[in-house]
Design a protein around this motif. Structure first.
Motif, mmCIF file in Angstrom:
data_model
loop_
_atom_site.group_PDB
_atom_site.id
_atom_site.type_symbol
_atom_site.label_atom_id
_atom_site.label_comp_id
_atom_site.label_asym_id
_atom_site.label_seq_id
_atom_site.Cartn_x
_atom_site.Cartn_y
_atom_site.Cartn_z
ATOM 1 N N ASP A 14 -33.562 -15.488 -9.961
ATOM 2 C CA ASP A 14 -34.114 -16.295 -11.053
ATOM 3 C C ASP A 14 -35.219 -17.224 -10.556
ATOM 4 O O ASP A 14 -36.264 -17.364 -11.194
ATOM 5 N N THR A 15 -34.982 -17.877 -9.414
ATOM 6 C CA THR A 15 -35.959 -18.843 -8.910
ATOM 7 C C THR A 15 -36.137 -18.697 -7.403
ATOM 8 O O THR A 15 -35.244 -18.220 -6.697
ATOM 9 N N LEU A 16 -37.306 -19.090 -6.933
ATOM 10 C CA LEU A 16 -37.586 -19.132 -5.508
ATOM 11 C C LEU A 16 -38.420 -20.368 -5.224
ATOM 12 O O LEU A 16 -39.482 -20.559 -5.827
ATOM 13 N N GLU A 17 -37.937 -21.212 -4.339
ATOM 14 C CA GLU A 17 -38.684 -22.410 -3.963
ATOM 15 C C GLU A 17 -39.751 -22.060 -2.932
ATOM 16 O O GLU A 17 -39.466 -21.405 -1.925
ATOM 17 N N LEU A 18 -40.969 -22.477 -3.189
ATOM 18 C CA LEU A 18 -42.052 -22.280 -2.240
ATOM 19 C C LEU A 18 -42.042 -23.429 -1.245
ATOM 20 O O LEU A 18 -42.194 -24.595 -1.620
ATOM 21 N N THR A 19 -41.872 -23.091 0.022
ATOM 22 C CA THR A 19 -41.670 -24.137 1.025
ATOM 23 C C THR A 19 -42.704 -24.120 2.142
ATOM 24 O O THR A 19 -42.676 -24.991 3.006
ATOM 25 N N THR A 20 -43.602 -23.139 2.145
ATOM 26 C CA THR A 20 -44.576 -23.051 3.231
ATOM 27 C C THR A 20 -46.002 -23.084 2.694
ATOM 28 O O THR A 20 -46.260 -22.729 1.540
ATOM 29 N N ALA A 21 -46.928 -23.479 3.560
ATOM 30 C CA ALA A 21 -48.341 -23.486 3.189
ATOM 31 C C ALA A 21 -48.821 -22.071 2.885
ATOM 32 O O ALA A 21 -49.673 -21.862 2.017
ATOM 33 N N GLU A 22 -48.283 -21.080 3.605
ATOM 34 C CA GLU A 22 -48.649 -19.684 3.361
ATOM 35 C C GLU A 22 -48.322 -19.284 1.922
ATOM 36 O O GLU A 22 -49.118 -18.621 1.247
ATOM 37 N N GLN A 23 -47.156 -19.688 1.439
ATOM 38 C CA GLN A 23 -46.764 -19.353 0.071
ATOM 39 C C GLN A 23 -47.645 -20.074 -0.949
ATOM 40 O O GLN A 23 -48.017 -19.500 -1.975
ATOM 41 N N VAL A 24 -47.979 -21.331 -0.660
ATOM 42 C CA VAL A 24 -48.849 -22.092 -1.565
ATOM 43 C C VAL A 24 -50.212 -21.421 -1.670
ATOM 44 O O VAL A 24 -50.757 -21.245 -2.767
ATOM 45 N N ARG A 25 -50.765 -21.018 -0.525
ATOM 46 C CA ARG A 25 -52.067 -20.350 -0.540
ATOM 47 C C ARG A 25 -51.983 -19.011 -1.271
ATOM 48 O O ARG A 25 -52.895 -18.647 -2.018
ATOM 49 N N ALA A 26 -50.892 -18.287 -1.057
ATOM 50 C CA ALA A 26 -50.754 -16.962 -1.658
ATOM 51 C C ALA A 26 -50.726 -17.031 -3.177
ATOM 52 O O ALA A 26 -51.315 -16.190 -3.863
ATOM 53 N N ILE A 27 -50.064 -18.015 -3.712
ATOM 54 C CA ILE A 27 -49.869 -18.066 -5.157
ATOM 55 C C ILE A 27 -50.993 -18.807 -5.872
ATOM 56 O O ILE A 27 -51.031 -18.846 -7.112
ATOM 57 N N SER A 28 -51.930 -19.371 -5.118
ATOM 58 C CA SER A 28 -52.985 -20.186 -5.721
ATOM 59 C C SER A 28 -54.187 -19.378 -6.188
ATOM 60 O O SER A 28 -55.041 -19.902 -6.902
ATOM 61 N N ASP A 29 -54.283 -18.119 -5.790
ATOM 62 C CA ASP A 29 -55.432 -17.301 -6.164
ATOM 63 C C ASP A 29 -55.267 -16.758 -7.584
ATOM 64 O O ASP A 29 -54.206 -16.224 -7.925
ATOM 65 N N PRO A 30 -56.291 -16.859 -8.446
ATOM 66 C CA PRO A 30 -56.153 -16.409 -9.841
ATOM 67 C C PRO A 30 -55.790 -14.937 -9.986
ATOM 68 O O PRO A 30 -54.980 -14.579 -10.849
ATOM 69 N N LEU A 31 -56.371 -14.065 -9.151
ATOM 70 C CA LEU A 31 -56.046 -12.646 -9.258
ATOM 71 C C LEU A 31 -54.593 -12.397 -8.873
ATOM 72 O O LEU A 31 -53.897 -11.593 -9.505
ATOM 73 N N ARG A 32 -54.127 -13.121 -7.868
ATOM 74 C CA ARG A 32 -52.736 -12.920 -7.457
ATOM 75 C C ARG A 32 -51.764 -13.434 -8.511
ATOM 76 O O ARG A 32 -50.690 -12.846 -8.709
ATOM 77 N N THR A 33 -52.107 -14.512 -9.199
ATOM 78 C CA THR A 33 -51.224 -14.975 -10.272
ATOM 79 C C THR A 33 -51.225 -13.975 -11.440
ATOM 80 O O THR A 33 -50.198 -13.793 -12.102
#
Length: 202
Positions: A14-33
């Motif tokens: 159901d949920t996943l906590e983002l805890t690393t800078a790598e995850q923050v960068r990965a999810i911040s790109d518009p195409l990836r979202t």
């Protein structure tokens, strides 16, 4: 897809906590979202995702790899077509969130995405067409009441995520709860001042 098919068509948390800078960068790109949004419906191959977003397969493959390396996407099944094994990717969770105190603060990291800003851009066409359903309300409440209200909102978000897909139109559903630091506030009533001596007239 059949109207009663589960959404998406694979198991996920159901949920996943983002805890690393790598995850923050990965999810911040518009195409990836956008890719993540498509995978709310069902698992898909890189080829299917590239067709949906109208981008080169190599470009989409790169973004899928970034998400997979960050633990945000995973291979949920495979299918052999002739001599090639196709990988179907799915989300690691229905919802990703930042833990309190874990938001990116490094100048080297992209800013955390503002979902309300994204929604404002996406809703322009619906607004112009007179098809935007929205409300905004303000309430002066303690932080703990705000947190409790937000917890009550979460099941509605999950319910929306799980709606069977049908029809030809994609709808956006946006919720937000945020402090406003310069909103006008009425002075306390005489009763409020009597019950709480710490209140001073503003």
């Amino acid at each position: 897809m059949a109207i009663n098919s589960p959404v998406p068509d694979y198991d996920l948390e159901d949920t996943l906590e983002l805890t690393t800078a790598e995850q923050v960068r990965a999810i911040s790109d518009p195409l990836r979202t956008t890719i993540l949004g498509l995978l709310h419906e069902r698992a898909a191959t890189v080829t299917e995702l590239a067709t949906a977003v109208k981008r080169p397969k190599s470009t989409v493959a790169h973004h899928v790899k970034v998400l997979a390396d960050a633990g945000i996407l995973r291979v949920v099944r495979t299918r052999r077509v002739r001599a090639i094994e196709e990988r179907y990717y799915g989300r690691a969770a229905r919802m990703f969130y930042y833990g309190l105190g874990r938001r990116s603060t490094s100048a080297q990291d992209p800013p955390d995405p503002n979902d309300l800003e994204v929604a404002a851009k996406e809703s322009e066409g619906a607004y112009d067409a007179g098809q935007l359903r929205s409300f905004i309300r303000h309430a002066r409440i303690p932080e703990e009441r705000a947190a409790e209200f937000w917890r009550r909102v979460m099941p509605i978000i999950h319910e929306f995520d799980k709606l069977p897909r049908s029809g030809d139109t994609t709808y956006g559903f946006t919720v937000g709860l945020f402090p406003i630091f310069d909103y006008p506030t009425l002075p306390p009533t005489a009763t409020e001042a009597e019950e709480d001596p710490s209140i001073t007239e503003r």
